[in-house]
Design a protein around this motif. Structure first.
Motif, PDB file in Angstrom:
ATOM      1  N   LYS A 110       0.315 -23.232   7.645  1.00 28.59           N
ATOM      2  CA  LYS A 110       1.553 -22.699   7.042  1.00 28.59           C
ATOM      3  C   LYS A 110       2.594 -23.811   7.106  1.00 28.59           C
ATOM      4  CE  LYS A 110       1.098 -17.813   8.110  1.00 28.59           C
ATOM      5  NZ  LYS A 110       1.725 -16.621   8.693  1.00 28.59           N
ATOM      6  N   VAL A 111       3.412 -23.886   6.102  1.00 30.60           N
ATOM      7  CA  VAL A 111       4.361 -25.010   6.049  1.00 30.60           C
ATOM      8  C   VAL A 111       5.732 -24.553   5.551  1.00 30.60           C
ATOM      9  CG1 VAL A 111       4.864 -27.142   4.767  1.00 30.60           C
ATOM     10  CG2 VAL A 111       2.620 -26.820   5.785  1.00 30.60           C
ATOM     11  N   HIS A 134       7.771 -16.092  -2.588  1.00 31.88           N
ATOM     12  CA  HIS A 134       8.762 -15.692  -1.587  1.00 31.88           C
ATOM     13  C   HIS A 134       9.382 -16.928  -0.933  1.00 31.88           C
ATOM     14  CE1 HIS A 134       5.750 -15.752   2.038  1.00 31.88           C
ATOM     15  NE2 HIS A 134       5.451 -16.675   1.156  1.00 31.88           N
ATOM     16  N   VAL A 135      10.412 -16.712  -0.189  1.00 32.82           N
ATOM     17  CA  VAL A 135      11.187 -17.747   0.515  1.00 32.82           C
ATOM     18  C   VAL A 135      11.810 -18.708  -0.515  1.00 32.82           C
ATOM     19  CG1 VAL A 135      11.321 -19.125   2.623  1.00 32.82           C
ATOM     20  CG2 VAL A 135       9.472 -17.485   2.380  1.00 32.82           C
ATOM     21  N   LEU A 191       5.419  -3.424  -4.933  1.00 35.97           N
ATOM     22  CA  LEU A 191       3.992  -3.129  -5.065  1.00 35.97           C
ATOM     23  C   LEU A 191       3.280  -3.536  -3.779  1.00 35.97           C
ATOM     24  CD1 LEU A 191       1.878  -2.233  -7.254  1.00 35.97           C
ATOM     25  CD2 LEU A 191       1.472  -4.658  -7.640  1.00 35.97           C
ATOM     26  N   ARG A 206       6.889  -6.509  -1.484  1.00 40.23           N
ATOM     27  CA  ARG A 206       6.331  -5.437  -0.665  1.00 40.23           C
ATOM     28  C   ARG A 206       7.310  -4.261  -0.594  1.00 40.23           C
ATOM     29  NH1 ARG A 206       3.850  -7.429   4.891  1.00 40.23           N
ATOM     30  NH2 ARG A 206       4.934  -9.258   4.109  1.00 40.23           N
ATOM     31  N   ASP A 209      10.888 -27.820  -0.631  1.00 41.15           N
ATOM     32  CA  ASP A 209      10.805 -26.494  -1.259  1.00 41.15           C
ATOM     33  C   ASP A 209      11.223 -26.556  -2.725  1.00 41.15           C
ATOM     34  OD1 ASP A 209       9.845 -24.988   0.799  1.00 41.15           O
ATOM     35  OD2 ASP A 209      11.789 -24.450   1.595  1.00 41.15           O
ATOM     36  N   SER A 252       0.121  -4.677  -2.486  1.00 43.60           N
ATOM     37  CA  SER A 252      -1.110  -5.223  -3.060  1.00 43.60           C
ATOM     38  C   SER A 252      -2.298  -5.067  -2.117  1.00 43.60           C
ATOM     39  CB  SER A 252      -0.910  -6.696  -3.420  1.00 43.60           C
ATOM     40  OG  SER A 252      -0.460  -7.386  -2.282  1.00 43.60           O
ATOM     41  N   LYS A 253      -2.093  -4.380  -1.003  1.00 40.82           N
ATOM     42  CA  LYS A 253      -3.234  -4.105  -0.118  1.00 40.82           C
ATOM     43  C   LYS A 253      -3.677  -2.649  -0.229  1.00 40.82           C
ATOM     44  CE  LYS A 253      -2.524  -7.818   3.167  1.00 40.82           C
ATOM     45  NZ  LYS A 253      -1.925  -8.187   4.447  1.00 40.82           N
ATOM     46  N   SER A 285      10.313 -22.207  -2.005  1.00 45.50           N
ATOM     47  CA  SER A 285       9.614 -23.118  -2.928  1.00 45.50           C
ATOM     48  C   SER A 285       9.196 -22.419  -4.219  1.00 45.50           C
ATOM     49  CB  SER A 285       8.388 -23.733  -2.243  1.00 45.50           C
ATOM     50  OG  SER A 285       7.466 -22.706  -1.916  1.00 45.50           O
ATOM     51  N   ASN A 299       3.123 -18.410  -3.524  1.00 40.99           N
ATOM     52  CA  ASN A 299       3.197 -19.404  -2.442  1.00 40.99           C
ATOM     53  C   ASN A 299       2.963 -18.738  -1.101  1.00 40.99           C
ATOM     54  OD1 ASN A 299       5.900 -18.259  -2.653  1.00 40.99           O
ATOM     55  ND2 ASN A 299       6.565 -19.811  -1.205  1.00 40.99           N
ATOM     56  N   PHE A 300       1.887 -17.928  -1.068  1.00 38.67           N
ATOM     57  CA  PHE A 300       1.500 -17.321   0.205  1.00 38.67           C
ATOM     58  C   PHE A 300       0.854 -18.368   1.093  1.00 38.67           C
ATOM     59  CE2 PHE A 300       1.058 -13.375  -2.476  1.00 38.67           C
ATOM     60  CZ  PHE A 300       2.147 -12.742  -1.899  1.00 38.67           C
ATOM     61  N   ALA A 301       0.694 -17.987   2.361  1.00 41.25           N
ATOM     62  CA  ALA A 301      -0.051 -18.849   3.274  1.00 41.25           C
ATOM     63  C   ALA A 301      -1.471 -19.006   2.730  1.00 41.25           C
ATOM     64  CB  ALA A 301      -0.069 -18.218   4.661  1.00 41.25           C
ATOM     65  N   ARG A 341      -7.510 -12.864   0.642  1.00 40.90           N
ATOM     66  CA  ARG A 341      -7.653 -11.704   1.542  1.00 40.90           C
ATOM     67  C   ARG A 341      -7.226 -10.418   0.840  1.00 40.90           C
ATOM     68  NH1 ARG A 341      -6.204 -15.555   5.362  1.00 40.90           N
ATOM     69  NH2 ARG A 341      -3.969 -15.100   5.286  1.00 40.90           N
ATOM     70  N   MET A 342      -6.314 -10.517  -0.110  1.00 43.33           N
ATOM     71  CA  MET A 342      -5.914  -9.336  -0.896  1.00 43.33           C
ATOM     72  C   MET A 342      -7.000  -8.956  -1.902  1.00 43.33           C
ATOM     73  SD  MET A 342      -2.096 -10.010  -2.271  1.00 43.33           S
ATOM     74  CE  MET A 342      -0.848 -10.638  -1.198  1.00 43.33           C
TER      75      MET A 342
HETATM   76  N1  CAO Z   1       1.845  -6.261  -0.515  1.00 42.64           N
HETATM   77  C1  CAO Z   1       1.064  -6.324   0.573  1.00 42.64           C
HETATM   78  N2  CAO Z   1       0.991  -7.410   1.369  1.00 42.64           N
HETATM   79  C2  CAO Z   1       1.727  -8.468   1.026  1.00 42.64           C
HETATM   80  C3  CAO Z   1       2.556  -8.479  -0.103  1.00 42.64           C
HETATM   81  C4  CAO Z   1       2.600  -7.293  -0.898  1.00 42.64           C
HETATM   82  N3  CAO Z   1       3.353  -7.214  -1.987  1.00 42.64           N
HETATM   83  N4  CAO Z   1       3.175  -9.676  -0.176  1.00 42.64           N
HETATM   84  C5  CAO Z   1       2.739 -10.380   0.876  1.00 42.64           C
HETATM   85  N5  CAO Z   1       1.870  -9.670   1.608  1.00 42.64           N
HETATM   86  C6  CAO Z   1       1.155 -10.079   2.801  1.00 42.64           C
HETATM   87  C7  CAO Z   1       0.232 -11.249   2.566  1.00 42.64           C
HETATM   88  O1  CAO Z   1      -0.937 -10.815   1.945  1.00 42.64           O
HETATM   89  C8  CAO Z   1      -0.003 -11.721   3.989  1.00 42.64           C
HETATM   90  O2  CAO Z   1      -0.962 -10.891   4.615  1.00 42.64           O
HETATM   91  P1  CAO Z   1      -2.229 -11.476   5.455  1.00 42.64           P
HETATM   92  O3  CAO Z   1      -1.646 -12.421   6.439  1.00 42.64           O
HETATM   93  O4  CAO Z   1      -2.817 -10.250   6.036  1.00 42.64           O
HETATM   94  O5  CAO Z   1      -3.096 -12.168   4.495  1.00 42.64           O
HETATM   95  C9  CAO Z   1       1.332 -11.410   4.677  1.00 42.64           C
HETATM   96  O6  CAO Z   1       2.062 -10.575   3.757  1.00 42.64           O
HETATM   97  C10 CAO Z   1       2.173 -12.608   5.027  1.00 42.64           C
HETATM   98  O7  CAO Z   1       2.151 -13.583   3.994  1.00 42.64           O
HETATM   99  P2  CAO Z   1       2.362 -15.125   4.360  1.00 42.64           P
HETATM  100  O8  CAO Z   1       1.351 -15.500   5.418  1.00 42.64           O
HETATM  101  O9  CAO Z   1       2.379 -15.930   3.133  1.00 42.64           O
HETATM  102  O10 CAO Z   1       3.833 -15.080   4.986  1.00 42.64           O
HETATM  103  P3  CAO Z   1       4.384 -15.709   6.340  1.00 42.64           P
HETATM  104  O11 CAO Z   1       5.776 -15.194   6.456  1.00 42.64           O
HETATM  105  O12 CAO Z   1       3.510 -15.472   7.492  1.00 42.64           O
HETATM  106  O13 CAO Z   1       4.405 -17.289   6.058  1.00 42.64           O
HETATM  107  C11 CAO Z   1       5.029 -19.240   4.804  1.00 42.64           C
HETATM  108  C12 CAO Z   1       5.416 -17.831   5.251  1.00 42.64           C
HETATM  109  C13 CAO Z   1       6.085 -19.735   3.841  1.00 42.64           C
HETATM  110  C14 CAO Z   1       4.963 -20.158   6.033  1.00 42.64           C
HETATM  111  C15 CAO Z   1       3.652 -19.194   4.101  1.00 42.64           C
HETATM  112  O14 CAO Z   1       3.684 -18.225   3.086  1.00 42.64           O
HETATM  113  C16 CAO Z   1       3.222 -20.530   3.519  1.00 42.64           C
HETATM  114  O15 CAO Z   1       2.803 -21.441   4.240  1.00 42.64           O
HETATM  115  N6  CAO Z   1       3.295 -20.663   2.198  1.00 42.64           N
HETATM  116  C17 CAO Z   1       2.838 -21.839   1.478  1.00 42.64           C
HETATM  117  C18 CAO Z   1       3.794 -22.997   1.641  1.00 42.64           C
HETATM  118  C19 CAO Z   1       5.196 -22.651   1.198  1.00 42.64           C
HETATM  119  O16 CAO Z   1       5.461 -22.220   0.096  1.00 42.64           O
HETATM  120  N7  CAO Z   1       6.136 -22.947   2.080  1.00 42.64           N
HETATM  121  C20 CAO Z   1       7.538 -22.939   1.696  1.00 42.64           C
HETATM  122  C21 CAO Z   1       8.233 -21.746   2.108  1.00 42.64           C
HETATM  123  S1  CAO Z   1       9.948 -21.964   1.847  1.00 42.64           S
HETATM  124  O17 CAO Z   1      10.441 -22.857   3.138  1.00 42.64           O
END
Ligand code: CAO
Length: 415
Positions: free
Chosen positions: A135-136, A14-15, A71, A37, A167, A73-74, A17, A95-97, A103-104
């Motif tokens: 998170k980044v 997502h986003v 989908l 999602r 990214d 995934s939870k 990168s 590229n989730f956090a 956790r999934m």
């Molecule tokens: N079904 C159910 N849940 C889902 C899902 C799906 N299909 N897709 C995502 N989710 C959930 C995740 O499991 C997560 O849940 P928990 O927090 O309960 O574990 C939640 O959605 C949020 O995911 P996230 O923490 O990755 O998203 P965020 O918006 O809070 O953070 C980001 C975004 C980019 C800061 C973070 O994903 C991250 O640090 N990624 C790694 C570095 C990166 O790629 N950064 C570049 C981004 S582009 O600038």
């Protein structure tokens, strides 16, 4: 036939990168299944919206040539579908956090147990260490990877760059790792896990600045403006304004029209091999024989004055005239091209680097096509998918669910 034809990618990104990585792989021919999602999708679909009701350019420009599967995934049924996808696909990218995938319920160990041939690519902000759980976003990594401390003018604050080196730069690095792992799997029969930390990828792109950090121990950096200005270098690679990063001094200089046009500038490089041509072009033939100007070493302490003189000449020409005149005598220069100029550049349209795409919700828009030109694997840029546009076909054609099973999956709220 495309280079990666037959490779199935489970795209959990997502986003920016991760999506840049999987978009590249899709352009190279992989079947990229973007998992989103239900009802929500990639957050960028609805960020920076310019056309009401349509997916944003932020999303469309990063997700071409992919299919979208919704989908949850939870959800238990969703997890079962995800398991089947993991068994079916060659590559999984996320590229989730940090920790979100675990956790999934999908740790690397579990994914490997489900499919030992799986190649799993992850983007995280940081590698193992004190910041591994953070998170980044783009600019965080530009700052943590050494780019910001070395970008900007010496007397100004650190700057982030317009190029999304954290990214898109990390997406590129990860794509290379994934393709290499596919090649290795041909011989080993096994998958592997690939981590591309954004900090590390930015640092890789800033390697010449770590070079300069070590050169500093042996004296001042003579090609930096600070040297000509007699400034103290301090103990860390300083910001160098627009000074050339290489051994060939260069600067951004004003061109005709700079008073009203923010981009009427050129990059001018005084490459030693063509110094005499520079002297002739700018009307200073006497510098060719003058010992104060004739050698690169002699010029180092006079660079500011030299570039001021060259600028007196560039200000009499447009940036395109400078390009034509200088390139004719091998002097490397670079016009500062605006996004408007690039969007309208016919040569970039001809090569497919700027492409017009039609989208059912937003109509026609421009995007950047694949910059890698392969003679045996041509790229056609297809529009990004609507949210869940391919859910049914992926469940049936790829995962083999019957119509009744698809109905039950929908009933459970998993897709
Ligand atoms: N079904 C159910 N849940 C889902 C899902 C799906 N299909 N897709 C995502 N989710 C959930 C995740 O499991 C997560 O849940 P928990 O927090 O309960 O574990 C939640 O959605 C949020 O995911 P996230 O923490 O990755 O998203 P965020 O918006 O809070 O953070 C980001 C975004 C980019 C800061 C973070 O994903 C991250 O640090 N990624 C790694 C570095 C990166 O790629 N950064 C570049 C981004 S582009 O600038």
């Amino acid at each position: 036939m495309k280079a990666l034809e037959g490779v199935k990618i489970l795209d959990f990104t997502h986003v920016q990168s991760g999506p840049t990585c999987t978009q590249l792989l899709a352009w190279l021919g992989a079947d990229v299944i973007k998992v989103e999602r239900p009802g929500v999708g990639d957050a960028t679909r609805k960020q920076l919206v310019d056309v009401d009701g349509a997916d944003s350019l932020y999303f469309t420009m990063l997700n071409h040539n992919k299919r979208s599967l919704t989908l949850n995934s939870k959800n238990e049924t969703g997890k079962a579908v995800l398991e089947r996808l993991i068994k079916e696909c060659d590559v999984m990218v996320e590229n989730f956090a940090p920790g979100a995938l675990q956790r999934m319920g999908f740790s690397w160990e579990r994914i490997q147990a489900l499919n030992p041939r799986m190649i799993m690519g992850s983007v995280k902000g940081f590698g193992p260490g004190p910041y591994q759980d953070c998170k980044v976003y783009e600019n965080v990594a530009q700052c943590a990877g050494g780019s910001a401390s070395t970008t900007g003018f010496p007397d100004g604050p650190p700057l982030v760059t317009g190029a999304q080196i954290a990214d898109s730069g990390t997406g590129l690095h990860l794509a290379l790792g994934l393709v290499a792992a596919l090649y290795q799997r041909e011989k080993s029969g096994r998958g592997q896990k690939i981590l591309a930390p954004m900090q590390d990828c930015v640092l890789n792109l800033c390697r010449v600045k770590l070079r300069d950090q070590q050169r500093l121990q042996h004296g001042p950096l003579t090609e930096y403006s600070q040297f000509a200005d007699g400034m103290d270098f301090g103990d860390a690679t300083p910001r160098a304004g627009n000074d050339s990063g290489g051994g060939q001094p260069g600067r951004i200089l004003k061109c005709k029209g700079w008073e009203t046009d923010a981009n009427a500038y050129t990059y001018f490089i005084t490459q030693a091999a063509v110094w005499e041509n520079v002297c002739d072009v700018i009307g200073k033939p006497e510098w060719k024989e003058d010992s104060e100007y004739a050698t690169p070493k002699a010029r180092l302490t006079r660079l500011n004055a030299i570039f001021e003189t060259i600028e007196q000449w560039t200000m009499t020409k447009t940036k395109f005239e400078v390009m034509d005149i200088c390139n004719a005598v091998n002097i490397p220069v670079g016009p500062i091209l605006s996004m408007k100029e690039l969007a309208e550049e016919p040569a970039l349209r001809d090569t497919g680097t700027i492409v017009e795409v039609d989208h059912p919700e937003r109509g026609k828009y421009l995007t950047v096509g694949c910059p890698i030109k392969m003679s045996d694997s041509p790229v056609e840029v297809d529009r990004s998918p609507l949210l869940g546009e391919h859910t049914d076909e992926i469940l049936t054609a790829i995962l083999g669910y019957s119509d009744e099973e698809v109905a039950a999956i929908k009933q459970s709220g998993a897709v």
